[in-house]
Scaffold this motif. Structure first.
Motif, short mmCIF file in Angstrom:
data_model
loop_
_atom_site.label_atom_id
_atom_site.label_comp_id
_atom_site.label_asym_id
_atom_site.label_seq_id
_atom_site.Cartn_x
_atom_site.Cartn_y
_atom_site.Cartn_z
N PRO A 62 0.88 -1.30 -0.04
CA PRO A 62 -0.08 -0.15 0.15
C PRO A 62 0.92 1.19 0.01
CG PRO A 62 -0.07 -0.95 2.24
CD PRO A 62 0.86 -1.98 1.15
N PRO A 63 0.44 2.49 -0.88
CA PRO A 63 1.13 3.62 -0.75
C PRO A 63 1.41 4.17 0.60
CG PRO A 63 -1.13 4.03 -1.51
CD PRO A 63 -0.96 2.48 -1.22
N PRO A 64 2.51 4.70 0.95
CA PRO A 64 2.55 5.46 2.07
C PRO A 64 1.49 6.47 2.65
CG PRO A 64 4.28 6.34 0.75
CD PRO A 64 3.40 5.26 0.02
N PRO A 65 1.26 6.76 3.77
CA PRO A 65 0.06 7.75 4.18
C PRO A 65 0.68 9.03 3.54
CG PRO A 65 0.85 6.98 6.02
CD PRO A 65 1.55 5.94 4.87
N PRO A 66 -0.17 10.15 3.41
CA PRO A 66 0.15 11.38 3.10
C PRO A 66 0.73 12.11 4.47
CG PRO A 66 -2.28 11.55 2.97
CD PRO A 66 -1.52 10.08 3.07
N PRO A 67 1.69 12.98 4.42
CA PRO A 67 2.30 13.71 5.49
C PRO A 67 1.06 14.53 6.20
CG PRO A 67 3.17 14.81 3.82
CD PRO A 67 2.36 13.42 3.35
N ASP A 68 1.29 14.44 7.46
CA ASP A 68 0.39 15.51 8.01
C ASP A 68 0.62 16.98 7.77
OD1 ASP A 68 -0.92 13.24 9.19
OD2 ASP A 68 0.17 13.30 10.94
N ILE A 69 -0.35 17.82 7.23
CA ILE A 69 -0.06 19.10 7.03
C ILE A 69 -0.97 19.82 8.18
CG2 ILE A 69 -0.69 20.92 5.23
CD1 ILE A 69 -0.57 18.79 3.12
N PRO A 70 -0.20 20.72 8.87
CA PRO A 70 -1.08 21.43 9.53
C PRO A 70 -2.02 22.38 9.26
CG PRO A 70 1.12 22.50 9.39
CD PRO A 70 1.01 21.14 8.55
N ASN A 71 -2.99 22.43 9.84
CA ASN A 71 -4.51 23.01 9.40
C ASN A 71 -4.23 24.32 9.96
OD1 ASN A 71 -6.66 23.94 8.45
ND2 ASN A 71 -8.02 22.67 9.86
#
Length: 221
Positions: A62-71
């Motif tokens: 599975p593709p790696p999860p997207p990086p967390d982008i601060p809201n």
């Protein structure tokens, strides 16, 4: 070692390898014994019915999860400051178009007027009778018709004197009451009166008029 990373063979792959090795051995024997044709024919038929199942490929990772982008909220952009100046826009000038100029053909210039005639000469010296006009009449000149009718009176006259000093015309300006006496007055003055002609401002002789009165009285017996 690198072999430790390879996955172990499945039983179906091992069985397929063994069958292929047996077939190669049988073919070699058939070529040697002369039974190659029959053996090959049979092997081809067996191969048609033998189905080698390949193991399914391993599932994809599975593709790696997207990086967390601060809201984070978007930055607040302040509007540019309003610069107030005292410069006023120039006044609007309304340019009015001039009406079209209509050029009409002009008439040719009139010829110059002829020079004015010189003024007529002025009379500066009047005509003068060379004798007293009543002295030109006598009792013998009394018309017989007027004498028989006992007519008498005063006749007014106006004489036109030519440049030669002679009378050129006689006009009765006031009647004596007797046509015979009036006619005799003009007839005698025209034939007897003589004048020094009038002169103009250039010294030349010119015409003139002379007026007078003649009184007719009946002669005494």
């Amino acid at each position: 070692m690198a072999y430790a990373d390879k996955p172990p063979m499945s039983n179906s792959r091992i069985a397929a390898i063994i069958i292929v090795a047996i077939l190669h051995a049988l073919l070699g024997y058939a070529f040697v014994t002369g039974l190659a044709y029959n053996v090959m024919k049979k092997v081809a038929a067996d191969l048609k019915t033998f189905d080698v199942e390949e193991p399914p490929p391993p599932p994809d990772e599975p593709p790696p999860p997207p990086p967390d982008i601060p809201n984070t909220p978007p930055p607040i952009v302040s509007p540019p400051p309003i610069v107030r100046t005292n410069i006023q826009p120039p006044p609007i000038q309304i340019v009015r178009e001039a009406p079209p100029v209509i050029i009409t053909p002009t008439a040719p210039p009139a010829p110059p007027a002829p020079p004015a005639p010189p003024p007529p000469p002025r009379r500066v010296e009047p005509a003068r009778a060379k004798a007293n006009l009543p002295s030109l009449f006598s009792d013998d000149d009394y018309p017989s018709s007027a004498m028989r009718a006992e007519e008498h009176g005063t006749t007014g006259f106006r004489l036109t004197v030519g440049t030669n000093g002679r009378v050129t015309n006689c006009t009765v300006t006031s009647s004596s009451g007797s046509s015979a006496l009036d006619s005799a007055t003009c007839r005698l003055l025209t034939s007897r009166a003589r004048f020094t002609p009038a002169k103009d401002n250039t010294g030349a002789a010119t015409t003139d008029t002379v007026s007078g009165r003649i009184t007719w009285r009946l002669p005494e017996n």
